[in-house]
Design a protein around this motif. Structure first.
Motif, short mmCIF file in Angstrom:
data_model
loop_
_atom_site.label_atom_id
_atom_site.label_comp_id
_atom_site.label_asym_id
_atom_site.label_seq_id
_atom_site.Cartn_x
_atom_site.Cartn_y
_atom_site.Cartn_z
N TYR A 35 0.84 -1.18 0.00
CA TYR A 35 0.00 0.00 0.00
C TYR A 35 0.89 1.24 0.00
CZ TYR A 35 -4.08 -2.75 1.60
OH TYR A 35 -5.12 -3.65 1.72
N GLN A 36 0.35 2.32 -0.56
CA GLN A 36 0.95 3.64 -0.45
C GLN A 36 0.02 4.50 0.40
OE1 GLN A 36 0.45 6.65 -3.63
NE2 GLN A 36 2.66 6.58 -3.86
N GLN A 37 0.60 5.20 1.38
CA GLN A 37 -0.22 6.09 2.21
C GLN A 37 0.44 7.47 2.28
OE1 GLN A 37 -0.73 5.11 6.39
NE2 GLN A 37 -2.80 5.98 6.40
N LYS A 38 -0.27 8.45 1.80
CA LYS A 38 0.20 9.83 1.91
C LYS A 38 -0.42 10.49 3.13
CE LYS A 38 1.38 10.28 -2.92
NZ LYS A 38 1.30 11.08 -4.18
N SER A 39 0.16 11.59 3.52
CA SER A 39 -0.20 12.24 4.78
C SER A 39 -1.71 12.48 4.89
CB SER A 39 0.55 13.56 4.91
OG SER A 39 0.26 14.17 6.13
N GLN A 41 -4.14 10.59 4.58
CA GLN A 41 -4.99 9.88 3.62
C GLN A 41 -5.09 8.40 4.00
OE1 GLN A 41 -4.03 10.49 -0.51
NE2 GLN A 41 -3.67 12.69 -0.24
N ALA A 42 -6.08 7.74 3.45
CA ALA A 42 -6.22 6.30 3.67
C ALA A 42 -5.17 5.55 2.86
CB ALA A 42 -7.62 5.85 3.24
N PRO A 43 -4.77 4.38 3.30
CA PRO A 43 -3.85 3.56 2.50
C PRO A 43 -4.47 3.22 1.14
CG PRO A 43 -4.00 2.71 4.74
CD PRO A 43 -5.08 3.75 4.59
N LYS A 44 -3.62 3.24 0.11
CA LYS A 44 -4.06 2.94 -1.25
C LYS A 44 -3.35 1.68 -1.74
CE LYS A 44 -4.06 5.01 -5.91
NZ LYS A 44 -3.30 3.91 -6.55
N LEU A 45 -4.11 0.68 -2.12
CA LEU A 45 -3.52 -0.58 -2.56
C LEU A 45 -2.81 -0.40 -3.90
CD1 LEU A 45 -3.22 -3.65 -1.98
CD2 LEU A 45 -5.33 -3.97 -3.30
N LEU A 46 -1.57 -0.85 -3.95
CA LEU A 46 -0.80 -0.82 -5.20
C LEU A 46 -0.90 -2.16 -5.94
CD1 LEU A 46 2.45 0.94 -3.92
CD2 LEU A 46 0.59 1.97 -5.24
N ALA A 58 -5.47 -1.41 -11.15
CA ALA A 58 -5.56 -0.77 -12.47
C ALA A 58 -4.89 0.60 -12.50
CB ALA A 58 -7.02 -0.64 -12.88
N ASP A 59 -4.92 1.32 -11.37
CA ASP A 59 -4.39 2.68 -11.37
C ASP A 59 -2.99 2.77 -10.77
OD1 ASP A 59 -6.31 3.93 -8.49
OD2 ASP A 59 -5.17 2.08 -8.83
N THR A 60 -2.33 1.65 -10.58
CA THR A 60 -0.95 1.69 -10.08
C THR A 60 -0.01 2.07 -11.22
OG1 THR A 60 -1.38 0.00 -8.42
CG2 THR A 60 0.92 0.33 -9.05
N PRO A 61 0.80 3.12 -11.02
CA PRO A 61 1.69 3.56 -12.11
C PRO A 61 2.69 2.47 -12.49
CG PRO A 61 1.52 5.23 -10.39
CD PRO A 61 0.88 4.00 -9.85
N ASP A 62 3.10 2.48 -13.76
CA ASP A 62 4.07 1.50 -14.26
C ASP A 62 5.43 1.64 -13.56
OD1 ASP A 62 2.86 1.78 -17.68
OD2 ASP A 62 2.19 0.56 -15.99
N ASN A 63 5.66 2.78 -12.98
CA ASN A 63 6.87 3.08 -12.24
C ASN A 63 7.07 2.14 -11.04
OD1 ASN A 63 9.09 4.71 -11.90
ND2 ASN A 63 8.02 6.12 -10.52
N PHE A 64 5.99 1.51 -10.59
CA PHE A 64 6.02 0.65 -9.42
C PHE A 64 5.99 -0.81 -9.87
CE2 PHE A 64 5.35 3.60 -5.89
CZ PHE A 64 4.89 4.72 -6.54
N GLN A 65 6.95 -1.57 -9.34
CA GLN A 65 7.02 -2.99 -9.64
C GLN A 65 7.17 -3.75 -8.32
OE1 GLN A 65 7.18 -4.23 -12.99
NE2 GLN A 65 6.68 -2.13 -13.60
N SER A 66 6.94 -5.06 -8.37
CA SER A 66 7.10 -5.85 -7.16
C SER A 66 7.66 -7.22 -7.49
CB SER A 66 5.75 -5.99 -6.45
OG SER A 66 5.90 -6.66 -5.21
N ARG A 67 8.32 -7.80 -6.53
CA ARG A 67 8.85 -9.15 -6.65
C ARG A 67 8.57 -9.91 -5.37
NH1 ARG A 67 14.46 -8.25 -6.15
NH2 ARG A 67 14.09 -6.06 -5.63
N ARG A 68 8.27 -11.19 -5.50
CA ARG A 68 8.11 -12.06 -4.33
C ARG A 68 8.89 -13.34 -4.59
NH1 ARG A 68 2.54 -14.29 -1.35
NH2 ARG A 68 3.60 -14.89 0.59
#
Lengths: 113, 110
Positions: A35-39, A41-46, A58-68
Motif C-alpha cells: 500500500y501507499q499512504q500519503k499524509s 490519507q487512507a492507505p491505497k492498494l498498489l 488498475a491505477d498503479t503507475p508503471d513506475n512501481f514494480q514488485s517481486r516475491r
C-alpha cells in the motif's frame, strides 16, 4: 513473535534514482500486499501477491514494480521516483485469501529529494 | 460504488469522557468490516473484524458493533494513550480488497 517486518524504516532517494523497499513476514501467510499512504490519507492498494500470482491494481503507475521470491519476502521497486512518490509504504499480509484480516508492518517512509 | 465514510474526522476528548466513532458503508454485500488503530509514522494495528449485523467485539476500553449500514467504535473512559487515528475498512462481497475510510483522529487530553 510472528510479525511483518519492513526495511528500512526511512529511505531517502534522489529524483529518478531507483529504490527498493523490503518486506518480510514470519506469519507464513499466503497473501502479501503493498500500500501507499500519503499524509492524512487512507492507505491505497498498489498490488498484491496471492501466493506467486501477482495482481496489479488498475491505477498503479508503471513506475512501481514488485517481486516475491519466496513466501517470506516481498519487494517494492520504484524505478524512477518522482517527488509525488514521497509517502509511507505499507506491507501487509493475510493468511489464505483476500478478504481475510490483513496484518500490517510498521511501514517505510520514503523521501524523494 | 463501494464507499466507506468515517465521522467525525477529528475528535477531542478529556480523559474519562466516553464517546463513539462512526463508520458508515455502502457496499455490494459485506464480507467483513475491520477496525485498525494507526499511530503517527507507524503501520495500522489490527483491532477487530466484524462479519455480520449484530456482532460485537471488545478489547479493553474499545467495543466495536456492526449493523447493516454502519459500525461504531465505542471508547469507554479513554486515556491519553488511546490517542491515534482509527481506520475503518470493509471488504465488499464482489472482490477481496480492503476499502478504507479516511479515518478519525482521536486526541485524549489528561
Amino acid at each position: 513473535d510472528a510479525m511483518v517486518i519492513q526495511n528500512p524504516r526511512y529511505q531517502v532517494t534522489q529524483f529518478g534514482k531507483p529504490v527498493t523497499l523490503s518486506c518480510s513476514q514470519t506469519l507464513n501467510h499466503n497473501v502479501m500486499y503493498w500500500y501507499q499512504q500519503k499524509s492524512s490519507q487512507a492507505p491505497k492498494l498498489l498490488f498484491h501477491y496471492y501466493d506467486k500470482d501477482f495482481n496489479n491494481e488498475a491505477d498503479t503507475p508503471d513506475n512501481f514494480q514488485s517481486r516475491r521470491p519466496n513466501t517470506s519476502f516481498c519487494f517494492l521497486d520504484i524505478r524512477s521516483p518522482g517527488l509525488g512518490d514521497a509517502a509511507m509504504y505499507l506491507c501487509a499480509t493475510s493468511p489464505q485469501k483476500r478478504g481475510e484480516t490483513q496484518y500490517f508492518g510498521p511501514g517505510t517512509r520514503l523521501l524523494v529529494l | 460504488e463501494d464507499q466507506v465514510t468515517q465521522s467525525p474526522e477529528a475528535l477531542r476528548l478529556q480523559e474519562g469522557e466516553s464517546s463513539s466513532l462512526n463508520c458508515s458503508y455502502t457496499v455490494s454485500g459485506l464480507r467483513g468490516l475491520f477496525w485498525y488503530r494507526q499511530d503517527p509514522g507507524k503501520g495500522p494495528e489490527f483491532l477487530f473484524t466484524l462479519y455480520s449485523a449484530g456482532e460485537e467485539k471488545e478489547k479493553e476500553r474499545l467495543k466495536a458493533t456492526l449493523t447493516k449500514k454502519e459500525s461504531f467504535l465505542h471508547i469507554t473512559a479513554p486515556k491519553p494513550e488511546d490517542s491515534a487515528t482509527y481506520l475503518c475498512a470493509v471488504v465488499p462481497g464482489s472482490q477481496g480488497n480492503l476499502i478504507f475510510g479516511k479515518g478519525t483522529k482521536l486526541s485524549v487530553k489528561p
